[in-house]
Write a protein that holds these residues in place. Sequence first.
Motif, PDB file in Angstrom:
ATOM      1  N   LEU A   6      -8.478  -9.064   2.047  1.00 24.69           N
ATOM      2  CA  LEU A   6      -8.117  -7.543   2.485  1.00 24.69           C
ATOM      3  C   LEU A   6      -8.767  -6.403   1.504  1.00 24.69           C
ATOM      4  CD1 LEU A   6      -4.405  -8.122   2.827  1.00 24.69           C
ATOM      5  CD2 LEU A   6      -5.893  -8.063   4.767  1.00 24.69           C
ATOM      6  N   GLU A   7      -9.035  -5.339   2.198  1.00 22.00           N
ATOM      7  CA  GLU A   7      -9.296  -4.297   1.476  1.00 22.00           C
ATOM      8  C   GLU A   7      -7.969  -3.720   0.778  1.00 22.00           C
ATOM      9  OE1 GLU A   7     -12.298  -2.848   1.216  1.00 22.00           O
ATOM     10  OE2 GLU A   7     -13.135  -4.447   2.276  1.00 22.00           O
ATOM     11  N   ARG A   8      -8.212  -2.902  -0.239  1.00 25.62           N
ATOM     12  CA  ARG A   8      -6.992  -2.470  -0.922  1.00 25.62           C
ATOM     13  C   ARG A   8      -6.069  -1.605  -0.005  1.00 25.62           C
ATOM     14  NH1 ARG A   8      -5.431  -1.874  -6.220  1.00 25.62           N
ATOM     15  NH2 ARG A   8      -4.002  -0.139  -6.931  1.00 25.62           N
ATOM     16  N   ALA A  11      -3.960  -4.012   1.983  1.00 26.64           N
ATOM     17  CA  ALA A  11      -3.131  -4.738   1.257  1.00 26.64           C
ATOM     18  C   ALA A  11      -1.971  -3.920   1.003  1.00 26.64           C
ATOM     19  CB  ALA A  11      -3.784  -5.261  -0.080  1.00 26.64           C
ATOM     20  N   LEU A  12      -2.083  -2.588   0.753  1.00 28.99           N
ATOM     21  CA  LEU A  12      -1.190  -1.600   0.408  1.00 28.99           C
ATOM     22  C   LEU A  12      -0.240  -1.567   1.721  1.00 28.99           C
ATOM     23  CD1 LEU A  12      -2.800   1.178  -1.845  1.00 28.99           C
ATOM     24  CD2 LEU A  12      -0.792  -0.431  -2.422  1.00 28.99           C
ATOM     25  N   GLU A  13      -0.724  -1.315   2.834  1.00 33.40           N
ATOM     26  CA  GLU A  13      -0.247  -1.171   4.215  1.00 33.40           C
ATOM     27  C   GLU A  13       0.627  -2.454   4.456  1.00 33.40           C
ATOM     28  OE1 GLU A  13      -3.366  -0.404   6.923  1.00 33.40           O
ATOM     29  OE2 GLU A  13      -3.368   1.854   6.475  1.00 33.40           O
ATOM     30  N   LEU A  14       0.028  -3.451   4.186  1.00 33.04           N
ATOM     31  CA  LEU A  14       0.823  -4.789   4.403  1.00 33.04           C
ATOM     32  C   LEU A  14       2.160  -4.822   3.411  1.00 33.04           C
ATOM     33  CD1 LEU A  14       1.107  -7.438   6.071  1.00 33.04           C
ATOM     34  CD2 LEU A  14      -0.497  -8.319   4.398  1.00 33.04           C
ATOM     35  N   ARG A  42       5.078 -10.760  -0.240  1.00 36.19           N
ATOM     36  CA  ARG A  42       5.173  -9.754  -1.294  1.00 36.19           C
ATOM     37  C   ARG A  42       4.807  -9.895  -2.557  1.00 36.19           C
ATOM     38  NH1 ARG A  42      11.026  -9.217  -3.214  1.00 36.19           N
ATOM     39  NH2 ARG A  42      10.421 -10.973  -4.500  1.00 36.19           N
ATOM     40  N   ASP A  43       5.095 -11.258  -3.103  1.00 35.56           N
ATOM     41  CA  ASP A  43       4.736 -11.502  -4.648  1.00 35.56           C
ATOM     42  C   ASP A  43       3.139 -11.546  -4.774  1.00 35.56           C
ATOM     43  OD1 ASP A  43       7.420 -11.539  -5.266  1.00 35.56           O
ATOM     44  OD2 ASP A  43       7.781 -13.579  -5.105  1.00 35.56           O
ATOM     45  N   LYS A  44       2.538 -12.450  -3.701  1.00 36.28           N
ATOM     46  CA  LYS A  44       1.287 -12.653  -3.633  1.00 36.28           C
ATOM     47  C   LYS A  44       0.438 -11.309  -3.325  1.00 36.28           C
ATOM     48  CE  LYS A  44       1.540 -17.284  -2.280  1.00 36.28           C
ATOM     49  NZ  LYS A  44       0.802 -18.492  -1.998  1.00 36.28           N
ATOM     50  N   LEU A  45       0.935 -10.407  -2.707  1.00 36.43           N
ATOM     51  CA  LEU A  45       0.263  -9.073  -2.636  1.00 36.43           C
ATOM     52  C   LEU A  45       0.341  -8.255  -3.763  1.00 36.43           C
ATOM     53  CD1 LEU A  45       1.227  -8.075   1.072  1.00 36.43           C
ATOM     54  CD2 LEU A  45      -1.076  -8.238   0.355  1.00 36.43           C
ATOM     55  N   ALA A  46       1.535  -8.190  -4.523  1.00 33.52           N
ATOM     56  CA  ALA A  46       1.830  -7.505  -5.611  1.00 33.52           C
ATOM     57  C   ALA A  46       0.954  -8.029  -6.774  1.00 33.52           C
ATOM     58  CB  ALA A  46       3.168  -7.510  -5.981  1.00 33.52           C
ATOM     59  N   THR A  47       0.662  -9.554  -6.940  1.00 33.69           N
ATOM     60  CA  THR A  47      -0.187  -9.953  -7.969  1.00 33.69           C
ATOM     61  C   THR A  47      -1.571  -9.634  -7.538  1.00 33.69           C
ATOM     62  OG1 THR A  47       1.394 -11.977  -8.030  1.00 33.69           O
ATOM     63  CG2 THR A  47      -1.036 -12.158  -8.978  1.00 33.69           C
ATOM     64  N   SER A  48      -2.168  -9.683  -6.287  1.00 27.47           N
ATOM     65  CA  SER A  48      -3.438  -9.441  -6.074  1.00 27.47           C
ATOM     66  C   SER A  48      -3.687  -7.709  -6.264  1.00 27.47           C
ATOM     67  CB  SER A  48      -3.829  -9.781  -4.549  1.00 27.47           C
ATOM     68  OG  SER A  48      -3.808 -10.984  -4.329  1.00 27.47           O
ATOM     69  N   LEU A  49      -2.695  -7.035  -5.977  1.00 26.45           N
ATOM     70  CA  LEU A  49      -3.328  -5.653  -6.096  1.00 26.45           C
ATOM     71  C   LEU A  49      -3.049  -5.097  -7.568  1.00 26.45           C
ATOM     72  CD1 LEU A  49      -0.943  -4.229  -3.313  1.00 26.45           C
ATOM     73  CD2 LEU A  49      -3.410  -3.801  -3.556  1.00 26.45           C
ATOM     74  N   GLY A  50      -2.695  -6.044  -8.383  1.00 30.45           N
ATOM     75  CA  GLY A  50      -2.575  -5.760  -9.803  1.00 30.45           C
ATOM     76  C   GLY A  50      -3.971  -6.039 -10.569  1.00 30.45           C
TER      77      GLY A  50
END
Length: 53
Positions: A6-8, A11-14, A42-50
């Motif tokens: 995903l683009e950033r 990912a933020l929208e999701l 949620r956890d995977k997205l937060a980790t990826s975005l970090g």
Amino acid sequence: MIHVELERIEALELLGMVLAHLNDAEAVGDLSPRVPTLMGIRDKLATSLGGMQ
């Protein structure tokens, strides 16, 4: 296992949608099978975005 890129902004929208659903579930005391799945997303997205720059 599924791998999705995903683009950033996507990912933020999701993440926003997942958090909204989790907030709704918490408000009504929903313990359906979707809640743990959403928490995992949620956890995977937060980790990826970090790790994104």
